[in-house]
Scaffold this active site. Structure first.
Site, PDB file in Angstrom:
ATOM      1  CB  ALA A   1      48.823  34.860  53.194  1.00 50.18           C
ATOM      2  CB  ALA A   2      43.819  33.248  51.562  1.00 50.23           C
TER       3      ALA A   2
ATOM      4  N   GLY B   1      47.003  29.657  52.174  1.00 52.54           N
ATOM      5  CA  GLY B   1      47.998  29.638  53.240  1.00 52.54           C
ATOM      6  C   GLY B   1      49.073  28.578  53.173  1.00 52.54           C
ATOM      7  CB  SER B   2      50.069  25.925  50.833  1.00 49.84           C
ATOM      8  OG  SER B   2      49.929  26.688  49.674  1.00 49.84           O
ATOM      9  CE  LYS B   3      53.202  29.911  46.585  1.00 49.04           C
ATOM     10  NZ  LYS B   3      51.739  29.804  46.429  1.00 49.04           N
TER      11      LYS B   3
ATOM     12  CG  ASP C   1      43.854  36.679  50.810  1.00 48.49           C
ATOM     13  OD1 ASP C   1      44.732  36.054  50.193  1.00 48.49           O
ATOM     14  OD2 ASP C   1      42.765  37.031  50.291  1.00 48.49           O
TER      15      ASP C   1
ATOM     16  CG  ASP D   1      43.762  46.389  48.068  1.00 49.88           C
ATOM     17  OD1 ASP D   1      44.788  45.805  47.672  1.00 49.88           O
ATOM     18  OD2 ASP D   1      43.045  47.088  47.333  1.00 49.88           O
TER      19      ASP D   1
ATOM     20  CG  ASP E   1      51.933  33.212  45.784  1.00 49.84           C
ATOM     21  OD1 ASP E   1      52.480  33.051  44.687  1.00 49.84           O
ATOM     22  OD2 ASP E   1      51.097  32.420  46.249  1.00 49.84           O
TER      23      ASP E   1
ATOM     24  CB  CYS F   1      50.790  29.677  39.311  1.00 57.92           C
ATOM     25  SG  CYS F   1      49.111  30.164  39.646  1.00 57.92           S
TER      26      CYS F   1
HETATM   27  C1  LIG Z   1      47.614  33.105  44.385  1.00 55.94           C
HETATM   28  S1  LIG Z   1      46.614  33.326  45.709  1.00 55.94           S
HETATM   29  C2  LIG Z   1      47.736  33.190  47.015  1.00 55.94           C
HETATM   30  C3  LIG Z   1      48.081  31.789  47.365  1.00 55.94           C
HETATM   31  C4  LIG Z   1      48.802  31.732  48.679  1.00 55.94           C
HETATM   32  N1  LIG Z   1      50.008  32.512  48.670  1.00 55.94           N
HETATM   33  C5  LIG Z   1      49.143  30.318  49.082  1.00 55.94           C
HETATM   34  O1  LIG Z   1      50.282  29.903  48.958  1.00 55.94           O
HETATM   35  O2  LIG Z   1      48.254  29.605  49.565  1.00 55.94           O
HETATM   36  C6  LIG Z   1      46.319  35.022  45.675  1.00 55.94           C
HETATM   37  C7  LIG Z   1      45.572  35.554  46.873  1.00 55.94           C
HETATM   38  O3  LIG Z   1      45.568  36.965  46.744  1.00 55.94           O
HETATM   39  C8  LIG Z   1      44.377  37.457  47.306  1.00 55.94           C
HETATM   40  N2  LIG Z   1      44.235  38.805  46.755  1.00 55.94           N
HETATM   41  C9  LIG Z   1      43.719  39.205  45.591  1.00 55.94           C
HETATM   42  N3  LIG Z   1      43.841  40.531  45.464  1.00 55.94           N
HETATM   43  C10 LIG Z   1      44.464  40.964  46.581  1.00 55.94           C
HETATM   44  C11 LIG Z   1      44.857  42.234  47.062  1.00 55.94           C
HETATM   45  N4  LIG Z   1      44.665  43.344  46.357  1.00 55.94           N
HETATM   46  N5  LIG Z   1      45.436  42.302  48.270  1.00 55.94           N
HETATM   47  C12 LIG Z   1      45.649  41.184  49.020  1.00 55.94           C
HETATM   48  N6  LIG Z   1      45.289  39.984  48.608  1.00 55.94           N
HETATM   49  C13 LIG Z   1      44.712  39.871  47.406  1.00 55.94           C
HETATM   50  C14 LIG Z   1      43.338  36.464  46.904  1.00 55.94           C
HETATM   51  O4  LIG Z   1      42.237  36.507  47.777  1.00 55.94           O
HETATM   52  C15 LIG Z   1      44.108  35.160  46.985  1.00 55.94           C
HETATM   53  O5  LIG Z   1      43.872  34.528  48.189  1.00 55.94           O
END
Ligand SMILES: C[S@@+](CC[C@H](N)C(=O)[O-])C[C@H]1O[C@@H](n2cnc3c(N)ncnc32)[C@H](O)[C@@H]1O
Length: 964
Positions: free
Chosen positions: A182-183, A185-187, A249, A276, A306, A359
Site C-alpha cells: 500500500a505504501a 498510500g495514494s490508492k 506494506d 511481507d 498493487d 505500472c
Molecule cells: C507500487 S508500490 C505500491 C504503491 C501504492 N499502492 C500506492 O498506491 O501508493 C509497491 C509497494 O510494495 C511494497 N512491497 C514490495 N515487496 C512487498 C512484499 N513482498 N509485500 C508487501 N509489500 C511489498 C513496496 O514497499 C512498495 O511500497
C-alpha cells in the site's frame, strides 16, 4: 523483498516523487534535466516494439509519449460532498482567471482540465509548463490553493493511471478490504474514502432521526440532497461506516509514510500492518456465539494487489529508467508477484475480488502472473478473470495480451519455454536463461490455463490519453481452493515463502513422523468440524490453542479449510521462531524422497529491520529502536478500556455525551491499558481484530483515531480530556448543548481564523459578535464550535464543526497554522497573515504563568507518531508556538498553537488538523479577493506573510511528481 525497490522501479525507493535526476524544488532545473536525459534503451525498445504489436504509426506515438514529461495531476480527496466543495472553487475561482492568460504569441494558456473518465470530475490534470505557471499571477493564486489544499489533505497529487485500480474494485462501504502493497498510500487513501462513502450523510440522517430522544438540536440542512448511491447502504451502526481497510506494506519506513498519508483521513476503520504480502498472516476473529468452538478468520471482500514491479510504464516520470531498465528486473519480480496474487486469492471470500495492478507494460509481470496465479489456485473453476471493458468507459485502453515473448537478461527473446529447455540441454543453464520459468510464457495452446481470457485485462499506454503506462486485472474467487505448490524451479534460487512451503507440504503424502510443523499440520488435518457459512473462514479452535490438541468429539467431519493451511503457516512461523535462530534450515522430510523443504524465515526476517522510519523526520531517526526478543520493532499494544472506566465517565459527564454514543470502542496504547495521554476510538470490527490477535505475532503498526487528548488543566472542574479534531466528526453529534457554541456569520469565523487567542476579558468578548456572550459564559475547557448553515448573506452554505478551547481570558480555535490559512483561502479567498494576540515579544515563561489553564502539550504521544514533528521546530529546540530569534525565545506567530509547552514538546499534539471527513468546507457566498485589512490584524506584527506560510509547506515545486 522483490526487486521493486530498484531505482526507477515501483515498490520503494523514490515513491513516485521527484523527477529525472532533478532537484525537488527547482522546477526549471527538473525540466532541463528531464530534457537532457537521453531517452534511448535498445533492449527496451526492441522488446516492446515486438511484444505490443503496435502499428508503425502508433509505435511512433507510443515512443514519443513515453519520452514526454507527464502532465501534473491531482484529485479532490475526502468525502464526496467535501471534495466537490473544494473542487467548486477551482472551477469558479481559479479557472476563469487562468483562462484569460495568453502566451507571448497570443495563444491562450491551457487551464487545468478534467480527467474525463474519473467520476464526478474529481480528478484534474494540467500540462502548463512551470515557467508559465511562475510568470502569471493567476497561476500563482491557483498554485497557492493547490499547495494549501494539498497540505491539509483535501487534494491528493496522484498520477492519473494510479487512480484506476480502486475505481474498478466495485467497493461498497461495508466491505472488508486489504491493500497488500500500500505504501506510500495514494490508492489506499482512495479505498479508505470508498469505505467511508456516504457516511457523513448517513450519520446526519441518523442524528436527525434521533434528535428528539437525544434532546439535541440538529443543524439546518441546506445541503443538496444526495443520490441514494452516494449515501450508501451501511446503516447497521447508526450510519457510521462498518467496513474495514487493512493497508499493508513490507517496508517499515514506507509503511510509516503510509500511516502519515492515511491518518489525514481520520478513519476508525483503518489498520496498517507491516508484513511481507506473500505470507500475509491470517487474522483471527472472535468465535461466533453460534459456534464458539470454531475459530473464525477474516476474509476479504476486496483486495488490491498493487505489486512491486519494474515500473517501465513510468518513464515519463522516472526518466532514469531509460538508463536503468533491463529485462532481468521483470524476471526477478515475477515469482514475488505470483505469490502475492495467490495469497490475495486465498484470503478472499468466495465472490470477493482482487484487483491486480502494475505500472509495468511487461507481460511477464502482468498476464503471465495472472495466468500462473489462476493456475496455482486450481484454474477457472476456482478463480475467474472478469471483463473490464465495462469499467470507466471514457478511459482508452487495450485488451490484455494473449501471446508474447520473453526477453532474457542478455536481450535474447524466447518464444516458448520449450526453446529455453532445448537450449539449456545443449548449453547448460546460463546466467541469462537461469531465471526463465514456464509460467512466464503464454499458456500452451490446448492447456486448461490457455482458456483464461487474458484479453479481459486492461492495458493503458502512454500515447492513448497522455498518461503513464499501467496494467490492471480483476479476478473473482469462485470458491475455496487449496493452492498448488509452486512448480519446482529448476534454475531459480528464490526464497520460498511460507505459503508455498506449507502448500507443498500439504499436497504431499502424510509422513509417518516428522518435524513439529508437519505434526501440527497433521493434527489440523485430523480434526473434524461443523460446517459454517463459507465467508466466515473457520478452523478448529484446538489448532490455535496449542495446549488443546484434542478435537472435540461433537464436531462433524469436514474437509480441511484453506485457512487451516494458513493457520499452519502462522503456527509454523511461530514454531520456527522458537526453535531456530538461523533463518533457513534444510529439512529432509520423512516419507518423501530427498525433497528439500526450506524452512521459512521468521516474520520480518526478510525485511530491513535495522532502521527506524526516520527518513522523513530527523527526530524519528534519533529515536532508539525498541525491539522485542525476536528482534522486531516494538509497537505499543492496543488495549481497549471499559465504558465504565472512571475517565470515560469524566468525559461522558463533561461533554454530556448522548447514551447512544458507543462506549465500548475506546482504546489506549500502553501495556497498562490505562488512559494516560490519549484515548483512541475504533470501529467494532477493528476492536475485535486488535483484541483477538493480540500477542499473535501480527505486526499492527497503526489503528484508531485520537478522540481525546489529556490536558493538564489546574482549574477544578475543567475536563482534562479535550476532543481531538480527528475524533470530532465522529463525536460531535453526540455532544450535549452545554459544550456547543453556534456561529452563523462569516465575519466571525474569519476573525477566529486570523486571530489566535482573541481576548474575552475586560469586555473584549463583545468583539466576537454573535458568539460573544456564549463564549463569555461557557465554562472553561474544550467545546464544539458549530458553524451552522443559513440563507443569510453573511452565512454559510454548509455546516462546519471545529474544536474550540475556552481559556480563562481568551478563546482559541484548535487549528494548525496550515489549516487556518487553507480555510481562510478556501472560504474567504483571503491571505491575511495570522495574528497571535498573546503578543510577539512575550517570553515563554511569562506566557506559561499567565495562561496556565490553556492546552499544554506535554510529552511524546503514546502512539509513537513518527511523522509529525515540524523540522524547523526540532532544529530550534523550543516549544511549539515559539521561535529563537537573535538568541531570544519569541512567540512564533506562524504557529497557530495555543501553548506554553516546555522544550521538546511535540507540536501537533496540541493542535488540530481537521481531516476531510470533518465537514470543514463551506462555499463562500461571495467570490473575489477579500483583501480586508482588519484593524487589529495588520499592526505590522511579526507574522510572516502568507507567502512565507504557504511556501513552508514545500511549494508547488516541492510537490511535483505524483504518487503512483
Ligand atoms: C507500487 S508500490 C505500491 C504503491 C501504492 N499502492 C500506492 O498506491 O501508493 C509497491 C509497494 O510494495 C511494497 N512491497 C514490495 N515487496 C512487498 C512484499 N513482498 N509485500 C508487501 N509489500 C511489498 C513496496 O514497499 C512498495 O511500497
Amino acid at each position: 523483498m522483490g526487486r521493486g525497490n530498484k531505482r526507477g522501479g515501483r515498490g520503494g525507493g523514490r515513491g513516485g516523487r521527484g523527477r529525472g535526476g532533478g532537484s525537488r524544488r527547482g522546477g526549471e532545473d527538473n525540466r532541463v534535466s528531464f530534457d537532457r536525459v537521453p531517452k534511448q534503451n535498445e533492449k527496451l525498445e526492441k522488446y516492446y516494439n515486438s511484444v505490443l504489436r503496435l502499428s508503425v504509426e502508433e509505435k511512433d506515438d507510443f515512443w514519443d509519449a513515453l519520452k514526454r514529461e507527464l502532465p501534473n495531476s491531482f484529485r479532490f480527496a475526502g468525502s464526496k460532498g467535501h471534495a466537490l466543495a473544494v473542487q467548486k472553487l477551482l472551477i469558479s475561482r481559479y479557472i476563469p482567471e487562468i483562462s484569460k492568460i495568453s502566451h507571448y504569441d497570443g495563444t491562450l494558456v491551457e487551464p487545468p482540465k478534467v480527467v474525463p473518465w474519473y467520476p464526478d470530475d474529481l480528478a484534474w490534470w494540467m500540462t502548463t509548463p512551470k515557467n508559465v505557471v511562475r510568470r502569471f499571477p493567476p497561476f500563482a493564486a491557483f498554485q497557492k490553493y493547490l499547495v494549501s489544499e494539498t497540505s491539509v489533505g483535501n487534494i491528493s497529487r496522484q498520477e492519473v493511471v494510479s487512480m484506476i485500480p480502486p475505481l474498478v474494485m466495485d467497493l461498497q462501504p461495508s466491505m472488508t478490504v486489504l491493500d497488500m502493497c500500500a505504501a506510500p498510500g495514494s490508492k489506499a487513501a482512495q479505498l479508505l474514502e470508498m469505505v467511508h462513502m456516504g457516511e457523513e450523510a448517513r450519520m446526519r440522517q441518523s442524528l436527525r432521526s434521533h434528535a428528539k430522544e437525544d434532546g439535541r438540536e440538529v443543524s439546518p440542512d441546506l445541503s443538496v440532497s444526495m443520490d441514494e448511491a452516494d449515501v450508501g447502504n451501511d446503516w447497521t451502526d447508526n450510519g457510521r461506516a462498518t467496513g474495514l481497510l487493512i493497508a499493508n506494506d513490507s517496508d517499515y519506513k514506507r509503511s510509516h509514510m503510509l500511516i502519515h498519508q492515511l491518518k489525514r483521513l481520520s478513519s476508525p476503520n483503518l489498520i496498517v500492518t507491516n508484513h511481507d504480502a506473500t505470507m500475509f498472516p491470517s487474522i483471527k476473529l472472535p468465535p461466533s456465539a453460534k459456534n464458539p468452538a470454531v475459530n473464525r478468520y477474516l476474509k476479504f471482500d476486496r483486495i488490491l494487489a498493487d505489486v512491486p514491479c519494474s515500473g517501465d510504464g513510468t518513464t515519463r516520470k522516472n526518466v532514469n529508467l531509460w538508463q536503468d531498465w533491463n529485462p532481468g528486473n521483470a524476471l526477478g519480480l515475477y515469482v514475488t508477484q505470483v505469490r502475492i496474487l495467490v495469497r490475495a486469492l486465498q484470503m478472499l471470500k468466495p465472490g470477493g475480488r482482487v484487483v491486480y495492478s502494475t505500472c509495468s507494460m511487461n507481460p511477464v509481470e502482468n498476464e503471465a502472473v495472472v495466468a500462473s496465479a489462476i493456475e496455482r489456485c486450481g484454474g477457472l473453476d476456482k478463480v475467474k478473470l472478469l471483463p473490464s471493458d465495462d469499467k470507466l468507459p471514457l478511459l482508452k485502453r487495450r485488451p490484455g495480451l494473449k501471446s508474447w515473448s520473453v526477453i532474457d537478461k542478455g536481450g535474447i527473446m524466447w518464444f516458448s519455454h520449450k526453446d529455453v529447455e532445448k537450449y539449456q540441454d545443449e548449453h547448460g543453464v546460463t546466467p541469462h536463461t537461469e531465471r526463465l520459468v514456464p509460467g512466464m510464457f503464454p499458456p500452451i495452446d490446448g492447456s486448461e490455463i490457455s482458456q483464461v481470457p487474458l484479453e479481459n485485462c486492461m492495458r493503458v499506454y502512454a500515447h492513448l490519453q497522455d498518461t503513464g503506462g499501467f496494467f490492471i486485472a480483476i479476478l473473482e474467487k469462485v470458491t475455496e481452493f487449496r493452492a498448488k505448490p509452486e512448480s519446482p524451479a529448476k534454475n531459480v534460487q528464490t526464497e520460498a515463502p511460507i505459503t508455498s512451503i506449507v502448500d507443498e507440504i500439504m499436497s504431499r503424502a502424510t509422513p509417518e513422523n516428522g518435524d513439529s510443523v508437519l505434526r501440527k499440520i497433521e493434527a489440523a488435518d485430523a480434526l473434524i468440524q461443523p460446517s459454517e457459512p463459507s465467508n466466515a473462514e473457520v478452523a478448529p479452535v484446538a489448532r490455535q490453542n496449542q495446549e488443546n490438541t484434542t478435537p472435540s468429539s461433537t464436531l462433524h467431519a469436514r474437509k480441511r479449510s484453506v485457512d487451516e493451511v494458513e493457520d499452519a503457516q502462522v503456527d509454523a512461523v511461530m514454531q520456527t521462531k522458537k526453535l531456530k535462530t538461523k533463518n533457513e534450515v534444510d529439512v529432509l522430510e520423512p516419507g518423501v524422497e530427498n525433497v528439500e523443504v526450506r524452512r521459512p524465515p521468521p516474520p520480518g526476517a526478510q525485511l530491513d529491520l535495522t532502521k527506524r522510519p526516520g527518513d522523513f523526520r530527523a527526530e524519528a531517526e534519533a529515536r532508539p529502536a525498541l525491539r522485542n526478543r525476536a528482534g522486531q520493532q516494538f509497537e505499543e499494544p492496543f488495549k481497549y478500556i471499559s465504558g465504565e472506566h472512571p475517565e470515560v465517565k469524566v468525559v461522558e459527564e463533561f461533554y454530556k455525551l448522548s447514551p447512544r454514543f458507543p462506549r465500548d470502542r475506546f482504546m489506549v496504547r500502553n501495556a497498562m491499558g490505562e488512559p494516560t495521554k490519549t484515548i483512541y476510538y475504533t470501529s467494532t470490527l477493528i476492536r475485535e481484530i486488535l483484541t483477538e490477535n493480540e500477542g499473535k505475532g501480527i505486526k499492527f503498526i497503526h489503528g484508531g483515531v485520537k478522540m481525546f487528548m489529556r490536558q493538564d488543566v489546574q482549574k477544578e472542574g475543567v475536563c482534562k480530556w479535550r476532543i481531538q479534531s480527528e475524533g470530532m466528526p465522529i463525536l460531535e453529534g453526540y455532544v450535549g448543548e452545554e459544550r456547543i457554541v453556534r456561529l452563523y456569520k462569516r465575519s466571525t469565523l474569519r476573525k477566529l481564523l486570523i486571530e489566535m487567542f482573541p481576548k474575552l476579558s475586560e469586555g473584549a468578548w463583545k468583539d466576537l459578535d454573535e458568539i460573544g456572550e456564549r463564549v463569555r459564559d461557557i465554562g472553561m475547557g474544550c467545546c464544539v464550535l458549530r458553524v451552522e448553515p443559513s440563507n443569510e448573506k453573511d452565512g454559510f452554505d454548509e455546516r462546519i464543526v471545529l474544536p474550540l478551547w475556552r481559556s480563562l481570558h481568551s478563546l482559541n480555535l484548535m487549528l494548525a497554522k496550515e489549516d487556518r490559512t487553507a480555510m481562510l483561502l478556501r472560504l474567504f479567498n483571503d491571505t491575511t497573515p495570522l495574528v497571535n494576540n498573546q503578543g510577539a515579544s512575550k517570553k515563554r515563561e511569562e506566557v506559561k504563568e499567565e495562561d496556565e489553564e490553556k492546552p499544554v502539550v506535554k510529552s511524546e504521544d503514546e502512539d509513537d507518531e513518527l511523522a509529525v514533528k515540524d523540522e524547523d521546530e526540532a532544529m530550534q529546540d523550543v516549544a511549539p508556538g515559539f521561535k529563537v530569534e537573535n538568541g531570544e525565545i519569541k512567540v512564533d506567530t506562524n504557529m497557530a498553537i495555543e501553548s506554553a509547552a516546555p522544550v521538546n514538546e511535540r507540536p501537533l499534539d496540541g493542535i488540530v488538523k481537521p481531516g476531510p471527513y470533518s465537514s470543514i468546507v463551506a462555499e463562500p457566498k461571495t467570490g473575489g479577493h477579500t483583501d480586508v485589512k482588519a484593524d487589529k490584524i495588520n499592526k505590522g506584527e511579526d507574522t510572516g506573510g502568507p507567502e512565507q506560510q504557504l511556501n513552508g509547506t514545500g511549494g508547488v515545486e516541492g510537490q511535483i511528481g505524483n504518487s503512483v
